[in-house]
Structures are given as C-alpha cells and as structure tokens.
Design a protein around this motif. Structure first.
Motif, short mmCIF file in Angstrom:
data_model
loop_
_atom_site.label_atom_id
_atom_site.label_comp_id
_atom_site.label_asym_id
_atom_site.label_seq_id
_atom_site.Cartn_x
_atom_site.Cartn_y
_atom_site.Cartn_z
N GLY A 1 22.56 -39.62 -20.91
CA GLY A 1 22.57 -38.24 -20.46
C GLY A 1 23.98 -37.69 -20.42
N PHE A 2 24.16 -36.67 -19.57
CA PHE A 2 25.48 -36.06 -19.41
C PHE A 2 25.66 -35.64 -17.96
CE2 PHE A 2 22.63 -32.57 -20.29
CZ PHE A 2 23.05 -31.56 -19.44
N ILE B 1 33.54 -39.34 -22.54
CA ILE B 1 32.49 -40.28 -22.14
C ILE B 1 32.75 -40.88 -20.76
CG2 ILE B 1 31.91 -40.89 -24.52
CD1 ILE B 1 33.34 -43.61 -23.96
N PHE C 1 27.08 -43.16 -20.70
CA PHE C 1 26.57 -44.32 -21.41
C PHE C 1 26.32 -45.47 -20.44
CE2 PHE C 1 28.53 -41.90 -24.71
CZ PHE C 1 27.80 -42.18 -25.86
N LEU D 1 30.60 -34.42 -19.67
CA LEU D 1 30.87 -35.71 -20.31
C LEU D 1 29.57 -36.47 -20.56
CD1 LEU D 1 34.03 -37.04 -18.39
CD2 LEU D 1 33.93 -35.70 -20.50
N LYS D 2 29.50 -37.15 -21.71
CA LYS D 2 28.34 -37.97 -22.04
C LYS D 2 28.37 -39.24 -21.20
CE LYS D 2 28.07 -36.32 -26.77
NZ LYS D 2 28.17 -36.69 -28.20
N GLU E 1 23.51 -43.96 -24.84
CA GLU E 1 23.71 -42.68 -24.16
C GLU E 1 22.47 -42.35 -23.33
OE1 GLU E 1 24.65 -37.98 -25.12
OE2 GLU E 1 24.99 -39.47 -26.69
N THR F 1 19.27 -36.48 -17.47
CA THR F 1 18.71 -37.43 -18.45
C THR F 1 17.45 -36.80 -19.05
OG1 THR F 1 17.18 -38.55 -16.94
CG2 THR F 1 19.47 -39.32 -16.93
#
Length: 176
Positions: free
Chosen positions: A115-116, A156, A108, A105-106, A113, A133
């Motif tokens: 990272g994930f 997200i 925020f 998942l991204k 944004e 990141t």
C-alpha cells in the motif's frame, strides 16, 4: 505547528495544542507564525510574533506580541499556526521526517508492495502511519521495530508489522 485552544489568564496568554516535535525551536521569541483562520476573522491574512512560550501545569501557553488582554486572546481561539518550510528540508533530528515527506510513500513488506502512507496520526503514546491497502486502512505504530527503513528519496518504506495487523501475503514461491 499547533492550534490555539483558549485564553489563559487575564494578560493575553493562550493555551496551545502543539503539533510540532520541536516546539523550543519553532516558538522562540521573535518567531513569525502564519495564521489559518476563517476569512471573516479580523486576523485573516495576518501573522503573529511569538513573545514567549511557557509551560503551566504541563500545558504549553503562548504569549504573542500585541496581545495584552484576555479579550484580545479570545479573538485568536481555534486559529491554526503554520510556517513556511521548504518541502525538501528534513528535521534536525536523525531518523525524523515531516508528515508531508512520508505521505504518499509506497509501503513494502517482505519485498511486496502492500500500500501507501495516506497520513501520519499523532497520538499521545506514539505516532501512527495510516497505510491504505487493497483491503482498507491499517494503522501501524511508527516505531523502528515495525518501520525499520524509511527512504524518502526512493519513495519507499519497509515495514515488519506485528502478527495479525496485516493480512498474510502470499509469497511468490506459493504462486502457480
């Protein structure tokens, strides 16, 4: 769901390291569980049936159908316990997710944004989100105050990390 640690007693019980948040649901009598063991193991490709899960001195101990002696139990030590689960199925508890649903998942922060999610680490005090990141990995406690929104369907996660955990992000108004 867990990993078998070591034989417990003489009657085939095995100490268990639990990875699931709902052991009472997963380790019910009669539950069939897949094993992840080396190919050389006589247990390769087989499943086990739960006889009973008990707590001894705050440690979970698993009893398995057909395992009646310490010697039988020792053949399963270090086995990983797995179940088949539909990828879109959610846990029964509200505000809960399986690790595979969070991975990727991204992330925020302040609508930017950052990272994930690479993985979820399960620690005694709390779970941590390992967030990749541009500047490396950051471990964020998976607490509602720091992770107020998880939207698996949209892919997200919104975070409000404590100061100093992430580098300061420049706001769009400061860009030239």
């Amino acid at each position: 769901m867990g990993r078998l640690l070591k034989a417990h007693g003489l009657k085939g019980a095995i100490k268990l390291e639990i990875y699931t948040d709902s052991p009472e649901q997963r380790f019910t009598p009669g539950a069939e569980i897949k094993l992840q063991v080396p190919e050389e193991s006589s247990w390769f490709g087989k499943t086990i049936i739960v006889k009973e899960l008990r707590m001894y001195n705050s440690s979970p101990v698993l009893f398995i159908e057909g395992i009646e002696s310490r010697e039988d139990a020792e053949g399963l030590i270090r086995a990983i316990l797995l179940i088949d689960q539909p990828l879109d199925e959610l846990p029964q508890e509200p505000e809960a997710w399986f690790d595979h649903q969070l991975t990727g998942l991204k992330v925020f922060r302040d609508s930017i944004e950052v990272g994930f999610i690479d993985r979820v680490e399960h620690k005694p005090a709390q779970d941590l989100l390992a967030i990749t990141t541009e500047n490396g990995e950051v471990l964020l406690p998976f607490l509602k105050i720091f992770v107020p929104k998880v939207d698996v369907d949209s892919g997200i996660v919104e975070i409000t990390p404590p100061g100093g955990l992430f580098e300061q992000l420049e706001s769009p108004a400061n860009e030239d």
